[in-house]
Scaffold this motif. Structure first.
Motif, PDB file in Angstrom:
ATOM      1  N   HIS A  28       0.830  -1.201   0.000  1.00 24.42           N
ATOM      2  CA  HIS A  28       0.000   0.000   0.000  1.00 24.42           C
ATOM      3  C   HIS A  28       0.863   1.250   0.000  1.00 24.42           C
ATOM      4  N   GLU A  29       1.959   1.210   0.748  1.00 21.35           N
ATOM      5  CA  GLU A  29       2.852   2.361   0.765  1.00 21.35           C
ATOM      6  C   GLU A  29       3.456   2.593  -0.615  1.00 21.35           C
ATOM      7  N   ARG A  30       3.733   1.503  -1.302  1.00 22.57           N
ATOM      8  CA  ARG A  30       4.370   1.611  -2.607  1.00 22.57           C
ATOM      9  C   ARG A  30       3.394   2.083  -3.688  1.00 22.57           C
ATOM     10  N   LEU A  31       2.182   1.533  -3.663  1.00 22.88           N
ATOM     11  CA  LEU A  31       1.234   1.824  -4.739  1.00 22.88           C
ATOM     12  C   LEU A  31       0.437   3.100  -4.489  1.00 22.88           C
ATOM     13  N   GLU A  32       0.327   3.496  -3.244  1.00 25.45           N
ATOM     14  CA  GLU A  32      -0.408   4.720  -2.886  1.00 25.45           C
ATOM     15  C   GLU A  32      -1.792   4.749  -3.500  1.00 25.45           C
ATOM     16  N   THR A  33      -2.519   3.656  -3.336  1.00 21.13           N
ATOM     17  CA  THR A  33      -3.890   3.599  -3.848  1.00 21.13           C
ATOM     18  C   THR A  33      -4.840   3.495  -2.656  1.00 21.13           C
ATOM     19  N   THR A  34      -5.962   4.165  -2.760  1.00 19.10           N
ATOM     20  CA  THR A  34      -6.978   4.073  -1.720  1.00 19.10           C
ATOM     21  C   THR A  34      -7.359   2.608  -1.516  1.00 19.10           C
ATOM     22  N   ALA A  35      -7.485   2.192  -0.270  1.00 16.45           N
ATOM     23  CA  ALA A  35      -7.836   0.797  -0.012  1.00 16.45           C
ATOM     24  C   ALA A  35      -8.872   0.703   1.099  1.00 16.45           C
ATOM     25  N   ILE A  36      -9.856  -0.170   0.882  1.00 15.66           N
ATOM     26  CA  ILE A  36     -10.842  -0.451   1.927  1.00 15.66           C
ATOM     27  C   ILE A  36     -10.751  -1.938   2.204  1.00 15.66           C
ATOM     28  N   TYR A  37     -10.598  -2.267   3.467  1.00 17.26           N
ATOM     29  CA  TYR A  37     -10.217  -3.615   3.863  1.00 17.26           C
ATOM     30  C   TYR A  37     -11.184  -4.098   4.927  1.00 17.26           C
ATOM     31  N   VAL A  38     -11.755  -5.268   4.719  1.00 20.27           N
ATOM     32  CA  VAL A  38     -12.716  -5.812   5.684  1.00 20.27           C
ATOM     33  C   VAL A  38     -12.074  -6.977   6.430  1.00 20.27           C
ATOM     34  N   THR A  39     -12.219  -6.997   7.734  1.00 20.66           N
ATOM     35  CA  THR A  39     -11.708  -8.114   8.521  1.00 20.66           C
ATOM     36  C   THR A  39     -12.505  -8.236   9.814  1.00 20.66           C
ATOM     37  N   HIS A  40     -12.443  -9.437  10.414  1.00 20.34           N
ATOM     38  CA  HIS A  40     -13.067  -9.562  11.728  1.00 20.34           C
ATOM     39  C   HIS A  40     -11.979  -9.573  12.794  1.00 20.34           C
ATOM     40  N   ASP A  41     -10.725  -9.466  12.330  1.00 19.44           N
ATOM     41  CA  ASP A  41      -9.577  -9.600  13.221  1.00 19.44           C
ATOM     42  C   ASP A  41      -9.106  -8.207  13.637  1.00 19.44           C
ATOM     43  N   GLN A  42      -9.266  -7.897  14.913  1.00 16.44           N
ATOM     44  CA  GLN A  42      -8.939  -6.542  15.339  1.00 16.44           C
ATOM     45  C   GLN A  42      -7.442  -6.245  15.244  1.00 16.44           C
ATOM     46  N   VAL A  43      -6.597  -7.286  15.370  1.00 16.75           N
ATOM     47  CA  VAL A  43      -5.154  -7.051  15.248  1.00 16.75           C
ATOM     48  C   VAL A  43      -4.823  -6.619  13.821  1.00 16.75           C
ATOM     49  N   GLU A  44      -5.438  -7.321  12.844  1.00 16.09           N
ATOM     50  CA  GLU A  44      -5.251  -6.951  11.452  1.00 16.09           C
ATOM     51  C   GLU A  44      -5.712  -5.512  11.221  1.00 16.09           C
TER      52      GLU A  44
END
Lengths: 367, 318
Positions: free
Chosen positions: A180-196
């Motif tokens: 993500h740092e390299r591509l600099e593209t907006t990202a929306i990420y779904v997870t149930h894992d709070q650590v993630e």
């Protein structure tokens, strides 16, 4: 390159109201994580952004276009699925080229992009394999690569690491962050894992039963949870909770429980004043409790009995019983592994007064 | 390469030594286990040998004899029955008819079955009712439906539509040659019944494919045609192959429907009906055996190809 804006977003199925009045502004290049227990509406939200679910009411804007009525392929998004959704009948190369071919890109351009993405992900040598010949981690990389080649405005990730084993998950988590740092593209990420969620997100959106509970930077959610749910969801082991009564005595406010009596820090007293004589929920994180020393002021310590000791290496977890055996309250305490305690031993615990949390018993809102 | 091989032999001999050391108690237990396994296999083996292998081998044998219902001890005649068959122009016509019948009905069943399966795969109101309607032709006893179709296509009594059907029959036969109408009726019935089965079968297959595979395609293209060609069909390939495989059975072995739909008259020959006619009506058992075995080599080759499609050999693991 692109922001994503959700305005009063709702999703209703026949009987289920899956997403309720969701308002969220994902800024350009931001990495936003939607997190919550299953059925909280996070995946539905992501699928509405992708165009895989119809929007019941509200509006989604990607870039500066309202996309409500745009078909998925015109939304300029790329999605990574939990089970990777790789085509078993195609090679890695063909899987990665699929989207570009469907969009009739010239062959040379497709080849350039596929090889570039393969290099970024270190899967150049796998291009002629079929998915079934790959390990879980490699499949995951191909699925990400398939999204990268599209050069989309927004990446959508639907629990992409859930099918990996614990070790690989940690490794891929770091890789995704680097990517993500390299591509600099907006990202929306779904997870149930709070650590993630905490490790990946620039901002984290905690959801429950279709409602957004809190939006904030990871450490903000950790330090200042908006309500009891967020307080319990973020952080591991989870925050300890106890229902207590607020009392005024000697010009100070106190909280009382059969197992302890603690002073409300003076700077918090104003918020708790209206609750005098009533019950509230008191919360304290395992790491904000420690074994007391003589120097700890009496009004911030209490007695407990050690029931289980879990030595984890860098830290040690104590499961302790607070209060009378007839009314047991279990708390988890995170202590330094050098602390010497034995099971059934009585210990005196000290709370960090700065880190005490209080919640309204009924609304569960933080006080 | 040599090192692991050496290791393998090493462990191999060691486990051998362990086995020897454990004998004879372990060996006796092992023998009991093997015997039990054969015991458990026995009923199935008997069924396969008695009901499948034996009749086929017997048929193969009598096709090389002069066995006939007209009596006389059968004598070995070698390939004489096959030579006679190959010289019979009727055989070649029957073969062609059978192949055309198979190709036409299979194609129609796949297209119709796939279309119904795709329509049924998307959630919709009243889907259960449609599902039932699609399922009915296959679920209903064939003997009953055949009669219904026969009466519909060849009205036995003077009905309001008898004249129309009669004219249709003459028109079809006039254009396509005698027997064409009967051929069309049989094919129509086969498709009507088989498409229903194919649809249910492919619907189950579609439901077994993870939805994300279709959703991903939806993210990449709007064209349903492209999605069908590049995603749905390749994913369904093993199931389509199996459907073709099953269609073989109905085309080459389904004597009953053809017989009943044509009222037992050989108005157009397929290999199965003609073999039946030869064997049962005329008592030329040996000749009938040769006819019914004629296409076996071709079928075996086709089945082998199809089998590789729906059960592809494991690819090398990474």
């Amino acid at each position: 390159m692109a922001q994503v804006l959700m305005k009063d977003l709702n999703k209703k199925y026949d009987e289920v109201h899956a997403v309720k009045d969701l308002n969220l502004h994902v800024r350009d290049k931001e990495f936003v994580v939607l997190v919550g227990p299953s059925g909280c509406g996070k995946s539905t939200t992501l699928r509405m952004i992708a165009g895989l679910e119809e929007i019941t009411s509200g509006e989604i804007v990607i870039g500066d276009r309202v996309v409500n009525d745009l078909p998925p392929k015109d939304r300029d998004i790329a999605m990574v699925f939990q089970n990777y959704a790789l085509y078993p009948h195609m090679t890695v190369y063909d899987n990665m080229a699929f989207g570009l071919r469907m969009r009739k890109y010239p062959k040379a351009e497709i080849d350039r992009r596929v090889r570039e993405a393969a290099e970024i992900l270190g899967i150049q040598d796998l291009l002629h394999r079929k998915p079934r010949q790959l390990s879980g981690g490699q499949r995951q990389r191909v699925a990400v690569g398939r999204a990268i080649v599209r050069h989309p405005q927004v990446f959508l990730f639907d629990e992409p690491l859930s099918n990996l084993d614990a070790k690989l998950r940690v490794q891929m988590r770091v890789e995704l962050k680097r990517l993500h740092e390299r591509l600099e593209t907006t990202a929306i990420y779904v997870t149930h894992d709070q650590v993630e969620a905490m490790t990946l997100g620039d901002r984290v959106v905690v959801m429950r039963d279709g409602w957004v509970q809190q939006v904030g930077e990871p450490l903000e959610l950790y330090a200042r949870p908006a309500n009891r749910f967020v307080a319990g969801f973020i952080g591991s082991p989870a925050m300890n909770f106890a229902d207590v009564t607020v009392l005024e005595q000697g010009g100070a406010l106190w909280i009382e429980h059969p197992g302890f009596r603690l002073r409300v820090p003076p700077d918090r007293a104003a918020r708790l004043q209206p609750y005098r004589g009533q019950r509230v929920t008191f919360g304290i994180r395992p790491e904000d409790l420690r074994v007391a020393t003589g120097a700890d002021p009496q009004e911030y310590t209490f007695e407990a009995v050690v029931e289980v000791v879990e030595p984890l290496g860098p830290e040690m977890l104590l499961d302790v019983r607070v209060g009378p055996a007839t009314l047991p309250l279990t708390m988890v305490v995170r202590v330094d592994p050098s602390v010497r305690v034995r099971v059934h031993e009585a210990v005196r615990l000290a709370v960090d007064p700065e880190r005490m949390h209080f919640f309204d018993l009924r609304t569960e809102a933080a006080l | 390469m040599t090192v692991p091989a050496a290791c393998a032999t090493d462990t191999g001999s060691r486990s051998g030594a362990v086995l020897r050391a454990a004998a004879p108690g372990a060996r006796r237990a092992r023998r009991r286990e093997v015997l039990a396994a054969y015991g458990l296999l026995a009923p199935a083996s008997l069924l396969v040998l008695g009901l499948l292998a034996y009749p086929v081998l017997w048929e193969g044998w009598i096709s090389t004899t002069s066995l006939s219902a007209q009596g006389g001890a059968p004598t070995f005649v070698g390939l004489a029955n096959y030579r006679r068959m190959a010289a019979d122009p009727f055989f070649w016509r029957a073969t062609l008819t059978t192949i055309v019948y198979f190709a036409a009905t299979t194609g129609a069943k796949l297209v119709l079955g796939l279309a119904m399966a795709l329509l049924l795969a998307r959630p919709a109101r009243g889907r259960a009712l449609v599902f039932l309607a699609v399922f009915l032709p296959w679920a209903y006893p064939g003997g009953v439906t055949v009669v219904a179709w026969y009466w519909m296509l060849n009205p036995p009594l003077i009905t309001s539509y008898s004249l129309a059907v009669g004219q249709l029959k003459h028109a079809v036969d006039a254009v396509l040659g005698p027997g064409a109408y009967a051929f069309a009726s049989v094919a129509l019935f086969n498709v009507w019944r088989g498409a229903s089965f194919t649809a249910i079968f492919l619907l189950a297959a579609l439901n077994a494919i993870p939805t994300e595979l279709f959703e991903y395609a939806q993210l990449e293209t709007r064209s349903p045609w492209l999605r069908l060609r590049h995603v749905t069909l390749p994913l369904l390939k093993p199931f389509l192959a199996l459907a073709v495989f099953l269609s073989f059975t109905s085309a080459f072995a389904d004597l009953a429907n053809v017989w009943m739909l044509t009222g037992g008259r050989i108005v157009f020959p397929v290999l199965g009906t003609y073999a039946y006619w030869l064997g049962v009506r005329r008592g030329e058992l040996a000749q009938a055996a040769a006819w019914s075995l004629a296409l076996v080599p071709v079928l075996l080759a086709a089945l082998l190809v199809l089998f590789r499609w729906f059960d592809p050999p494991e690819e090398r693991q990474a």
